[in-house]
Design a protein around this motif. Structure first.
Motif, PDB file in Angstrom:
ATOM      1  N   ASP A  12       0.702  -1.212  -0.134  1.00  0.00           N
ATOM      2  CA  ASP A  12      -0.035   0.046   0.051  1.00  0.00           C
ATOM      3  C   ASP A  12       0.874   1.313  -0.124  1.00  0.00           C
ATOM      4  OD1 ASP A  12       0.894  -0.651   2.679  1.00  0.00           O
ATOM      5  OD2 ASP A  12      -0.754   0.524   3.403  1.00  0.00           O
ATOM      6  N   ARG A  13       1.975   1.120   0.476  1.00  0.00           N
ATOM      7  CA  ARG A  13       3.129   2.272   0.467  1.00  0.00           C
ATOM      8  C   ARG A  13       4.384   2.028  -0.464  1.00  0.00           C
ATOM      9  NH1 ARG A  13       3.719   0.893   6.307  1.00  0.00           N
ATOM     10  NH2 ARG A  13       2.659  -0.809   5.129  1.00  0.00           N
ATOM     11  N   PRO A  67      -3.822  -5.962  -3.151  1.00  0.00           N
ATOM     12  CA  PRO A  67      -4.100  -4.514  -3.378  1.00  0.00           C
ATOM     13  C   PRO A  67      -2.945  -4.041  -4.075  1.00  0.00           C
ATOM     14  CG  PRO A  67      -4.527  -5.610  -1.119  1.00  0.00           C
ATOM     15  CD  PRO A  67      -3.885  -6.637  -1.906  1.00  0.00           C
ATOM     16  N   ASN A  68      -3.269  -3.116  -5.095  1.00  0.00           N
ATOM     17  CA  ASN A  68      -2.581  -2.117  -5.863  1.00  0.00           C
ATOM     18  C   ASN A  68      -1.484  -2.960  -6.620  1.00  0.00           C
ATOM     19  OD1 ASN A  68      -3.468  -0.081  -4.590  1.00  0.00           O
ATOM     20  ND2 ASN A  68      -2.120  -0.661  -2.498  1.00  0.00           N
TER      21      ASN A  68
END
Length: 251
Positions: free
Chosen positions: A182-183, A232-233
């Motif tokens: 996520d980062r 995610p992502n």
């Protein structure tokens, strides 16, 4: 004549310096605004804390502790103690004014036995460091593997010689992406595709040729076959070469 030669050498040196300055200036103007100037480290080389907070042993932890391998029994047990001094590292990185920092995550810290379950203390540690980099406006780049295979995988399945290593690497990669994706938007799958970087008593030549096919299978199978597309992502971006010895997976 000697004096003239010295003068000519001085002029030549000056011209070279001036040319270098011009080249650097041109390159700087041509580089994308998104070009990342940065620093790089590797977990085994700096972290230390080799047996703390649930971390499992890796191949280097074991190999460097055996007689006859490393002069004076030097090892990475403490190294730079970055595991404890990560905030000091952040300040040093910030002081350099760089825009990115590449670091590797210790597989045996996240997955002590090379497989599930996850060591939450390790996740918490890397989360703090990643958040610190982002807060300092430094882009984090994560290397998944920098030669520090969990020794249990070497002992139990033969390390990179075994085809089973692919599924273990996939599980590890999934854990990293799900916890940090996520980062972190830039991942390096392997640092230098070095097939002899595993614990064994075989000769270097023997282990290179025996491990090479499996190692390359794991490397090039990574995206998308080795990475879940529903994380995610993760958008299934292709494997991207960063250098002749490094491959990256960018999300």
């Amino acid at each position: 004549k000697t004096h003239e030669k010295k003068n000519m050498k001085g002029v030549s040196a000056t011209l070279i310096v001036l040319l270098a300055i011009v080249v650097v200036g041109v390159v700087s103007r041509e580089l994308s605004k998104n070009f990342l100037w940065g620093t790089a480290t590797a977990a085994y080389q700096i972290e230390g804390a080799y047996d703390r907070d649930g971390k499992g042993l890796n191949i280097w932890d074991v190999w460097t502790h055996e007689p006859g391998h490393i002069y004076n029994f030097e090892n990475g047990d403490v190294a730079d103690n970055s595991y404890d001094l990560w905030q000091v590292d952040l300040e040093l990185i910030k002081s350099l004014g760089v825009t990115s920092h590449r670091f590797s995550i210790a597989w045996s810290r996240i997955l002590p036995n090379g497989r599930l379950p996850v060591n939450q203390k390790a996740v918490d540690h890397y989360n703090k460091f990643i958040d610190g980099l982002i807060k300092a406006n430094v882009t984090p780049l994560v290397t998944l593997y920098h030669w520090d295979l969990p020794v249990s995988l070497q002992w139990n399945i033969g390390g990179w010689v075994s085809k089973d290593i692919v599924s273990y690497y996939k599980t590890y990669a999934d854990v990293i992406f799900s916890n940090f994706g996520d980062r972190v938007k830039h991942f390096i799958t392997f640092n230098e595709r070095c097939p002899d970087a595993y614990y064994t008593n075989r000769t270097v030549i023997d282990r290179v040729f025996k491990a090479l096919p499996t190692f390359l299978t794991a490397l090039f199978a990574s995206p998308p076959a080795n990475i879940d597309n529903d994380l995610p992502n993760i958008d299934g971006a292709p494997l991207m070469p960063l250098t002749t010895a490094t491959a990256a997976y960018q999300i």
